[in-house]
Design an enzyme around this catalytic site. Structure first.
Site, PDB file in Angstrom:
ATOM      1  N   THR A 121       1.064  -1.042   0.506  1.00 44.51           N
ATOM      2  CA  THR A 121      -0.183  -0.095  -0.313  1.00 44.51           C
ATOM      3  C   THR A 121       0.929   1.219   0.248  1.00 44.51           C
ATOM      4  O   THR A 121       2.268   1.242   0.108  1.00 44.51           O
ATOM      5  CB  THR A 121      -0.919   0.389   0.931  1.00 44.51           C
ATOM      6  OG1 THR A 121      -0.075  -0.033   2.616  1.00 44.51           O
ATOM      7  CG2 THR A 121      -1.702  -0.644   0.937  1.00 44.51           C
ATOM      8  N   GLU A 175      -5.708  -4.046  -0.963  1.00 43.36           N
ATOM      9  CA  GLU A 175      -6.044  -5.092  -0.344  1.00 43.36           C
ATOM     10  C   GLU A 175      -7.046  -5.977  -1.122  1.00 43.36           C
ATOM     11  O   GLU A 175      -7.079  -6.867  -0.091  1.00 43.36           O
ATOM     12  CB  GLU A 175      -6.180  -4.180   1.456  1.00 43.36           C
ATOM     13  CG  GLU A 175      -5.045  -3.219   2.012  1.00 43.36           C
ATOM     14  CD  GLU A 175      -5.338  -2.644   2.034  1.00 43.36           C
ATOM     15  OE1 GLU A 175      -5.506  -2.212   0.553  1.00 43.36           O
ATOM     16  OE2 GLU A 175      -4.438  -1.457   2.388  1.00 43.36           O
TER      17      GLU A 175
HETATM   18  P1  ADP Z   1      -3.557   4.369  -1.943  1.00 42.57           P
HETATM   19  O1  ADP Z   1      -4.837   5.493  -2.348  1.00 42.57           O
HETATM   20  O2  ADP Z   1      -3.273   4.531  -0.476  1.00 42.57           O
HETATM   21  O3  ADP Z   1      -2.294   4.297  -2.874  1.00 42.57           O
HETATM   22  P2  ADP Z   1      -5.108   2.883  -2.556  1.00 42.57           P
HETATM   23  O4  ADP Z   1      -4.983   3.037  -4.099  1.00 42.57           O
HETATM   24  O5  ADP Z   1      -5.526   0.919  -2.216  1.00 42.57           O
HETATM   25  O6  ADP Z   1      -3.942   3.055  -2.150  1.00 42.57           O
HETATM   26  O7  ADP Z   1      -6.102   2.682  -2.850  1.00 42.57           O
HETATM   27  C1  ADP Z   1      -7.384   2.800  -1.883  1.00 42.57           C
HETATM   28  C2  ADP Z   1      -8.238   4.300  -1.211  1.00 42.57           C
HETATM   29  O8  ADP Z   1      -8.491   5.041  -2.908  1.00 42.57           O
HETATM   30  C3  ADP Z   1      -9.670   3.551  -0.893  1.00 42.57           C
HETATM   31  O9  ADP Z   1      -9.718   3.743   0.511  1.00 42.57           O
HETATM   32  C4  ADP Z   1     -10.613   4.815  -1.433  1.00 42.57           C
HETATM   33  O10 ADP Z   1     -10.207   5.720  -0.030  1.00 42.57           O
HETATM   34  C5  ADP Z   1      -9.766   5.634  -2.646  1.00 42.57           C
HETATM   35  N1  ADP Z   1     -10.503   5.081  -3.359  1.00 42.57           N
HETATM   36  C6  ADP Z   1     -10.493   3.817  -4.148  1.00 42.57           C
HETATM   37  N2  ADP Z   1     -11.869   4.448  -5.486  1.00 42.57           N
HETATM   38  C7  ADP Z   1     -12.920   5.684  -4.866  1.00 42.57           C
HETATM   39  C8  ADP Z   1     -13.670   6.026  -5.665  1.00 42.57           C
HETATM   40  N3  ADP Z   1     -13.811   5.411  -6.719  1.00 42.57           N
HETATM   41  N4  ADP Z   1     -14.100   6.972  -4.997  1.00 42.57           N
HETATM   42  C9  ADP Z   1     -13.570   7.530  -3.827  1.00 42.57           C
HETATM   43  N5  ADP Z   1     -12.710   6.778  -3.194  1.00 42.57           N
HETATM   44  C10 ADP Z   1     -12.248   5.567  -3.709  1.00 42.57           C
END
Ligand code: ADP
Length: 552
Positions: A194, A340
């Site tokens: 992450t 995750e």
């Molecule tokens: P990081 O953003 O920490 O790099 P990830 O790529 O795993 O890690 O991102 C996951 C997070 O991205 C989710 O927990 C959420 O907050 C955000 N996210 C993903 N898709 C959406 C969406 N369609 N709308 C709003 N937030 C989103």
């Protein structure tokens, strides 16, 4: 009652089966990669199948043992796809390193994962040098992406220096008698960290089983709807949650793949889309925001590929963006997920009970939600007082579980802040689900703004501000306030040549929000900082405005 047993073969779910299927059934499907000099290189699936097996065979010859981690530091291209399948075929675990992180962090992550080998693009060797001292790989395999000769350091590692191999030479000399490493369907195939916006990054390890199930799910007609007749453009980096699992799913069905290499500027992507028109493309909202602005600023220079559908997620997708693309015949389907969750846990499609029932306003509002959960993923909303109804209003933490959701982190004791006692992943996202099953992400817990005891959604404000015709981008953060605890501050980037001031924007928002929700502070900035995966970097903005003083 006599016992009865299933008569089905206990064949394990296996990535190797997908590779063999694709190689045998679609040998003529194409993989197109954009090279550093912007030329295009084409491979057939037949070549990819042969080269992937050769990579696996070469890795075994180099002494790769089952479960060994092989890191990749690569852009999106055919050789990276070979790693996706070839490393697990040899029994190894592919670990995609995020090339946009600070070198120290990359070194820390490689050390935490105990990566043994590294496969690196030659054009990324300068980056590798910056973290080489933090983590010693045994072997570094250089992919000659630019075409320049590789400086090989033959033999075994000595004096702490890794041996250096040429990827193409290894493949050319790989033993032909290759056998897949034996495995159980729960054995690991890949890992991804992450981005660590809160503390150190955490490692998620995917299995054969989770990856195959996620691929089958993603290809379903109501979700990404991938077929052998598609041309798929994965703009999402292959180190960002495995490009959302799409390279696996697309090759499983024999789709043509177009990889942009290191050329991710909007003009480059639009040029590529003229040369190799995609039917499906994926990326985070900031990519599409920049792309549509370049497109509209240069009328007639490019054409949008007919019938293009885009999967956009990783952050909230502004409704205005969905409307803008719709004008050009491109659909924007929003998904939600996390590293995750493999990562696709929900995606937009129109459920049959809604067909013909929605006004244009309602249709776009629904497209701006995060879609409906995918099969095999269970979702629930946990409020302060327990489980919330699916009524669209009750907001709480979104929690998920399923066979491609992580149940722990690599080498980390499970903690109550990440997992519930009854085995659900706590996402840290605040959301509601409506009676049709559509998820509305209100915010990340840490991005919500608490003003005078009431919550304000930064996502709602951003979407509304970005709907103003003079606004290119906007991010809203909470800033400490002596009277109200926190108040929203909006950072706004104007479109080139456009003019709008704070009063006009506040007036624009006034019709849609209660007066106490409208940001008192609107700052016009040249750009909004991006995270390593291209999202608005609100942590950075909060640091920038930490000493903000409100007028008395
Ligand atoms: P990081 O953003 O920490 O790099 P990830 O790529 O795993 O890690 O991102 C996951 C997070 O991205 C989710 O927990 C959420 O907050 C955000 N996210 C993903 N898709 C959406 C969406 N369609 N709308 C709003 N937030 C989103």
């Amino acid at each position: 009652m006599p016992a009865i047993k299933s008569t089905m073969m206990p064949a394990p779910l296996s990535l190797n089966r997908l590779l063999e299927h694709a190689g045998r059934l679609f040998p003529q499907s194409q993989i197109v990669s954009r090279l550093p000099d912007k030329s295009l290189r084409r491979h057939s699936y037949g070549e990819w199948h042969r080269r992937t097996r050769a990579l696996a065979s070469a890795l075994k010859k180099l002494g790769l043992r089952k479960g060994d981690r092989v890191a990749t530091l690569c852009w999106n291209h055919h050789a990276h796809l070979e790693c996706y399948f070839g490393i697990p075929a040899a029994g190894g675990v592919m670990h995609t390193l995020n090339l946009r992180l600070a070198p120290d962090d990359i070194g820390w992550i490689a050390g935490h994962a105990r990566d043994r080998f590294l496969i690196v693009d030659d054009i990324l060797l300068p980056l590798y040098q910056k973290f080489a001292a933090h983590h010693r790989f045994e072997r570094v395999i250089v992919f000659p992406f630019s075409g320049a000769p590789v400086q090989v350091r033959a033999g075994e590692p000595h004096d702490g220096e890794p041996a250096i191999d040429d990827y193409e030479q290894l493949l050319a000399q790989a033993p032909a008698d290759f056998d897949y490493a034996e495995h159980d369907e729960n054995d690991p195939v890949a890992m991804c960290y992450t981005s660590g916006t809160t503390g150190r990054p955490k490692g998620v390890v995917y299995s054969h089983r989770s990856t195959v199930l996620h691929s089958l799910m993603a290809a379903l007609p109501d979700y990404v709807a991938l077929s052998a007749r598609d041309t798929v453009l994965p703009v999402t980096p292959m180190f960002h949650a495995n490009s959302w699992g799409i390279p696996y799913a697309a090759s499983m069905v024999g789709a043509k793949l177009v990889f942009p290499g290191p050329h991710l500027h909007p003009e480059d992507l639009l040029d590529l889309m003229q040369l190799e028109p995609p039917t499906a493309a994926l990326g985070v909202p900031t990519i599409w925001l920049a792309l549509i602005q370049a497109f509209e600023a240069n009328p007639g220079r490019w054409k949008m590929p007919a019938g293009l559908r885009t999967m956009v997620g990783g952050a909230a997708v502004p409704e205005s963006l969905i409307r803008q693309f719709a004008k050009h015949g491109v659909s924007v389907d929003q998904g939600w997920g996390m590293t995750e969750t493999s990562p696709m846990a929900s995606l937009f499609f129109e459920k049959p009970e809604l067909v013909g029932e929605l006004s244009e306003e309602q249709w776009f509002a629904r497209k701006a939600m995060a879609g409906v959960p995918v099969p095999l993923v269970e979702t629930r909303i946990m409020g302060d007082d327990g489980l919330c109804e699916w009524n669209g209003n009750d907001v709480g933490e979104l929690q998920v579980r399923g066979p491609f959701i992580t149940g722990s982190y690599h080498d980390e004791a499970p903690s109550a802040s990440n997992f519930t006692d009854d085995g659900w992943l706590r996402t840290g996202d605040v959301a509601a689900i409506d009676e049709h099953g559509y998820i509305r992400i209100a915010d990340r817990t840490k991005d919500l703004i608490k003003s005078g005891g009431e919550w304000i959604s930064s996502v709602d404000l951003e979407n509304a501000i970005m709907a103003h015709p003079a606004v290119a981008e906007a991010a809203v953060i909470a800033v400490a306030h002596p009277k109200w605890t926190e108040r929203p501050l909006a950072c706004v980037v104007r479109k080139p040549g456009a003019s709008v001031d704070a009063d006009e924007l506040r007036k624009f928002l006034g019709g849609r929000f209660a007066s106490w929700q409208v940001p008192d502070a609107i700052e016009f900035v040249d750009e909004i900082p991006r995270t390593s995966t291209g999202k608005f970097w609100k942590v950075k903005l909060r640091q920038r405005y930490a000493d903000w003083r409100w007028p008395e």
